[in-house]
Enzyme design. Structure first.
Site: not given
Ligand code: NAD
Length: 457
Positions: A114, A187-188, A209, A243, A333
């Site tokens: 992203n 990431g996720s 993160e 995010c 999310e």
């Protein structure tokens, strides 16, 4: 070079002690700085080609951040890397004590799509500055940015210091099967758990993160017009694929109508009557995310937007009116330009909704009542946040950026990035001119003296 051979070459290079030399680190970072400046327009083009990221946003949210981090790191490296003298303990008298800054060794960085440039380079700079070697695995979903990342890093570094490995899940899995000295993942949440499990095999330290459902509360005292403007920016920058974008709004019933009106006006000011035609509004990264997001739109009432175009993965900036808490859009999310708005009259309702989710990466409160804002900040656990704005805590390098609970482990930016990739090694140096007998056996008759000494320490 296959992955185990590459890793071995990096381990050998690290063992040569070359990266422990601060002037070596500074020189290579300066070389990187030159290359990043030289290739800035190519980086911006690559970001546009990946998901129509506007040039302005590419500079504001990617290249300027990386160059800022790099400049500060080069300037501060001597002082960050220097061993720090600390007060000795009386029990060790006579002695001195120091904290030595030691690189971990070989670092694996896995980055997302992203902010594909910034989220790869910001940790990489810190890892190199701290004296590690790095293997970077960028996202497979941004091939243009990944290609230029590879070109830049290959122009500056030998593979034994920094290497880029391209690929998706299979390559990532292969990399994670190796023994690293540190893993930095962005990431996720679901992939974060895979990383943590792989790291546990060798007890490798990690920074994770991750993401989460970040709430944004607007109380009845807030400056509603300004709140609308700031939320429009924080939510729709990068097409909502941020995010720390506000995930959902909790707004006091008494100001909802005004807010929606201001929100419409601000949106139109930013992206015109038809955001699809705006050069400043990016697209959704791929069909998978496009389909995931459009499925959130069915059976909802739109205050604004709700339009989609599958041909170029366009989703208009969308404000959803009072979705059910069990609806698709309130499950996980969102990570796209869709913003649910839920009104409240009581604190209990806010609490019920926020407490339903895991600790978020960010939290936003718009209020002119200082005590109330402070109370909310203290009440909820979250990675970081902003009072009366959204996302801007990210740009202050003095605030370590990271999550808590499911939104992540660890933090970085500025000196925090250097510290993330550094082991602080505490060492005591004893003096030989005196050797107090108190700790040695036989202990007979020494207890009274010990108690007196312990009172002093
Ligand atoms: P992702 O977790 O799907 O992918 C991130 C990286 O992991 C990619 O390089 C990918 O190739 C790799 N990967 C994917 N599946 C894997 C698997 N099974 N095993 C090993 N590696 C795997 O995330 P994404 O879609 O690229 O990014 C979106 C997510 O990242 C959102 O949840 C967002 O909140 C979060 N995010 C967090 C931050 C932050 O700073 N905390 C920043 C950006 C994005």
């Amino acid at each position: 070079m296959n992955i185990p051979n590459l890793l071995q070459a990096q381990k050998n290079f690290f063992s040569s002690q070359k990266t422990k030399d601060i002037s070596f680190r500074k020189e290579i970072l300066k070389k990187l700085q030159k290359e990043l400046i030289r290739r800035e327009s190519d980086i911006i083009k690559a970001l546009y080609n990946d998901f129509k990221k506007p040039e302005y946003e590419a500079i504001l949210t990617e290249t300027s951040i990386v160059l800022g981090e790099l400049k500060m790191t080069i300037k501060s490296l001597n002082s960050w890397a220097k061993a720090k003298r600390v007060l000795p303990s009386l029990l060790n008298f006579p002695s001195s004590a120091k904290i030595y800054k030691e690189p971990f060794g070989t670092v694996l960085i896995i980055s997302p799509w992203n902010y594909p440039y910034q989220l790869a380079f910001a940790p990489l700079i810190g890892a190199i500055a701290a004296g590690n070697t790095v293997v970077l695995k960028p996202s497979e979903l941004t091939p243009h940015t990944t290609a230029i990342t590879k070109e830049i890093l290959e122009a500056v570094f030998d593979k034994k210091q920094v290497a880029v490995i391209e690929g998706g899940v299979a390559i990532s899995t292969e990399l994670l099967a190796q023994r690293w000295d540190y893993i930095f993942f962005t990431g996720s949440v679901s992939v974060g758990k895979i990383i943590a499990k792989a790291a546990a095999e060798y007890l490798t330290p990690v920074t994770l993160e991750l993401g989460g459902k970040s709430p944004c509360v607007i109380d009845e005292s807030a400056n509603i017009k300004l709140a609308a403007k700031r939320i429009v920016w924080g939510k729709f920058v990068n097409g909502g694929q941020t995010c720390i974008a506000p995930d959902y709004l909790l707004i006091h019933t008494s100001v909802k109508e005004d807010f929606v009106q201001f929100f419409k006006e601000e949106l139109e000011k930013a992206y015109g009557e038809n955001p699809e035609k705006s050069a400043d509004f990016p697209r959704i990264i791929n069909s998978k995310n496009f389909n995931r997001l459009t499925s959130m739109l069915s059976n909802e009432n739109f205050l604004i937007g709700g339009k989609t175009n599958s041909e170029d993965y366009y989703i208009s900036p969308t404000l959803i009116d009072e979705p059910s808490i069990d609806s698709e859009v309130m499950k996980g999310e969102i990570f796209g330009p869709i913003l649910p708005l839920i009104s409240y009259e009581s604190e209990e309702k806010i609490d019920k909704i926020i407490s339903k989710y895991d600790k978020p990466l960010a939290f936003y409160i718009f209020s002119t009542k200082n005590n109330y804002a402070e109370k909310m900040i203290a009440k909820y656990s979250f990675g970081g946040g902003t009072i009366n704005d959204t996302t801007v805590h990210f740009v202050n390098h003095r605030l370590a950026f990271g999550g808590v609970g499911e939104s992540g482990i660890g933090g970085y930016h500025g000196k925090h990035t250097f510290d993330t990739f550094t082991h602080s090694k505490g060492v005591v140096k004893r003096g030989n001119w005196l050797d107090l007998p108190i700790r040695y056996a036989p202990y007979t008759n020494k207890l009274k003296n010990l108690r007196t000494l312990l009172k002093w320490t």
